[in-house]
Design an enzyme around this catalytic site. Structure first.
Site, short mmCIF file in Angstrom:
data_model
loop_
_atom_site.label_atom_id
_atom_site.label_comp_id
_atom_site.label_asym_id
_atom_site.label_seq_id
_atom_site.Cartn_x
_atom_site.Cartn_y
_atom_site.Cartn_z
N GLY A 150 -64.89 -15.38 26.63
CA GLY A 150 -65.12 -14.48 25.51
C GLY A 150 -66.53 -14.62 24.96
NE ARG A 151 -65.77 -18.18 20.76
CZ ARG A 151 -65.33 -19.34 20.31
NH1 ARG A 151 -65.84 -19.84 19.21
NH2 ARG A 151 -64.40 -20.00 20.97
CE1 TYR A 166 -55.23 -8.54 14.44
CE2 TYR A 166 -55.51 -9.70 16.52
CZ TYR A 166 -55.99 -9.35 15.27
OH TYR A 166 -57.20 -9.81 14.83
CD GLN A 215 -56.72 -6.75 23.78
OE1 GLN A 215 -57.49 -6.61 22.83
NE2 GLN A 215 -56.18 -7.91 24.09
NE ARG A 217 -56.92 -12.39 25.71
CZ ARG A 217 -57.83 -12.85 24.86
NH1 ARG A 217 -57.92 -12.36 23.65
NH2 ARG A 217 -58.67 -13.80 25.23
CB THR A 239 -63.08 -7.47 17.56
OG1 THR A 239 -61.76 -7.16 18.01
CG2 THR A 239 -63.38 -6.64 16.31
CG ASN A 243 -54.84 -12.51 12.63
OD1 ASN A 243 -55.63 -12.48 11.67
ND2 ASN A 243 -55.13 -12.01 13.80
CG ASN A 271 -55.34 -13.64 19.42
OD1 ASN A 271 -54.99 -14.80 19.65
ND2 ASN A 271 -56.37 -13.07 20.02
CG HIS A 308 -54.14 -7.54 21.40
ND1 HIS A 308 -53.63 -8.83 21.40
CD2 HIS A 308 -55.29 -7.59 20.67
CE1 HIS A 308 -54.43 -9.61 20.69
NE2 HIS A 308 -55.45 -8.89 20.25
#
Ligand code: PHB
Length: 370
Positions: free
Chosen positions: A319-320, A183, A102, A230, A28, A238, A181, A178
């Protein structure tokens, strides 16, 4: 000469030839155009720079306004948004890359300021999350959600299908659902957030029902091997938890296997945190699933090489490191140093901390100037 590790060798993902087994994880970045939430020229440049990944999974893109939880995350529900994404997919393909979109619905991880008509965010049950979302006021607590009425669930499945259709028009190579995480879909999976007493709550089968309905709806639009999902079995991201995640995810993955999905993309451990926060047998998921297994979370180069050599994973998602290293694949191949990422520019803003991270070639040029 020693053969290159398998990590750097091509991979056939359901007939799609990936140049290597390194995946850019969904990230994101909140730089879609304000107002339309469409992808724009700056995003085109960002993804083009990272097209040497074997596969890019786009940042999470909401399937409806109701599915949005942060300002300026891109949408996948209007034709204008599809046209914006088309510019991204064309650029990635021209640079030799492959890209899935995604698709997400954030569920309760949202705020009334982001919701249509200023309404409450929706969730399986009316339980407020201890988390944070991003609005015009900056980072704020998510709003109190309301429980979805049974009659609203077909509309959510239809929104996923509509977004999957637009993703096809936009030229993506496939879609990633997705389901991780904390959601919406994960809120249904896990008993900490799902207290429903209808066909979508209670038993493991019921808690996985919405996700499988979404998969089945998208499989009418895309070949099943171009659909991935995922999952984050034990991540507390979250404010989410389940009392017994192993049988839950064993069941879900068996169902996904029966539907011949292209891949499962598994966040092992806590998202952006410890890989061993809770015990979980990821190998059991891999064994239950005949498609590709993408492993994610805190992999170093050596861990990724090892995971693919031993068969623990088919592909490894970073990712990062992809935020600050557009040429991450080349850096890993050479065992080169990585640029550090600037957390302050992760969300929102412009080119700074987004498209201005140097490649190795630019690092070398900078060094030779001294
Ligand atoms: C985040 O914005 O930090 C974020 C978004 C989506 C995820 C995980 C983290 O799945």
């Amino acid at each position: 000469m020693q053969a290159e590790p398998k990590l750097f060798q091509p991979y056939d993902l359901g007939g799609l030839r990936l140049a290597n087994r390194i995946v850019m994880a969904p990230l994101t970045r909140a730089r879609a155009t304000a107002g339309t939430d469409a992808a724009n020229a700056l995003m085109v440049e960002y993804y083009r720079q990272r097209a040497s990944a074997g596969l890019i999974v786009s940042e999470a893109s909401q399937i409806s306004r109701q599915g949005q939880g942060y300002l300026q995350t891109p949408g996948a529900y209007t034709e204008e948004q599809a046209r914006g994404w088309r510019l991204v997919t064309d650029a990635v393909h021209a640079a030799g890359g492959k890209i899935f979109i995604q698709l997400w619905h954030v569920g309760r991880i949202s705020h009334v300021d982001l919701q249509p008509g200023g309404g409450a965010p929706v969730a399986p049950s009316a339980i407020t999350a201890k988390s944070r979302v991003f609005t015009t006021e900056g980072f704020v607590e998510p709003s109190q959600p309301r429980a979805l009425d049974l009659s609203e669930i077909p509309g959510i499945v239809a929104d996923y299908a509509h977004a999957a259709e637009l993703a096809k028009m936009a030229g993506f190579d496939g879609v990633e659902i997705h389901g991780a995480n904390g959601y919406l879909l994960d809120q249904f999976h896990k008993d900490g957030t799902n207290h429903r007493a209808d066909a979508y709550g209670g038993s493991i089968e019921n808690r996985c029902r919405l996700t499988l309905e979404v998969v089945d709806a998208i499989a009418k639009i895309w070949p099943s091997n171009r659909i991935g999902i995922r999952l984050s079995p034990v991540s507390p991201a979250n404010d989410i938890s389940d009392s017994d995640p192993q049988p839950l995810f064993d069941y879900l993955v068996r169902q996904l296997d029966a539907r011949q999905l292209g891949y499962i993309h598994v966040i092992e451990g806590a998202t952006q945190g410890a890989r061993d926060n809770l015990p979980f047998d990821y190998a059991a998921l891999r064994k239950a699933f005949r498609g590709a297994y993408i492993a994610n979370n805190g992999f170093s180069r050596d861990m990724a090489v090892e995971a693919v050599e031993t068969g623990a994973a088919d592909l490894v998602a970073f990712g990062r490191p992809f935020i600050s290293n557009p040429d991450l694949v080349e850096r890993l191949r050479r065992g080169a140093e990585l640029n550090a990422a600037d957390v302050k520019t992760f969300y929102g803003g412009g080119a700074e901390g987004y498209t201005d991270y140097p490649t190795l070639a630019l690092n070398a040029a900078a060094v030779s100037l001294h």
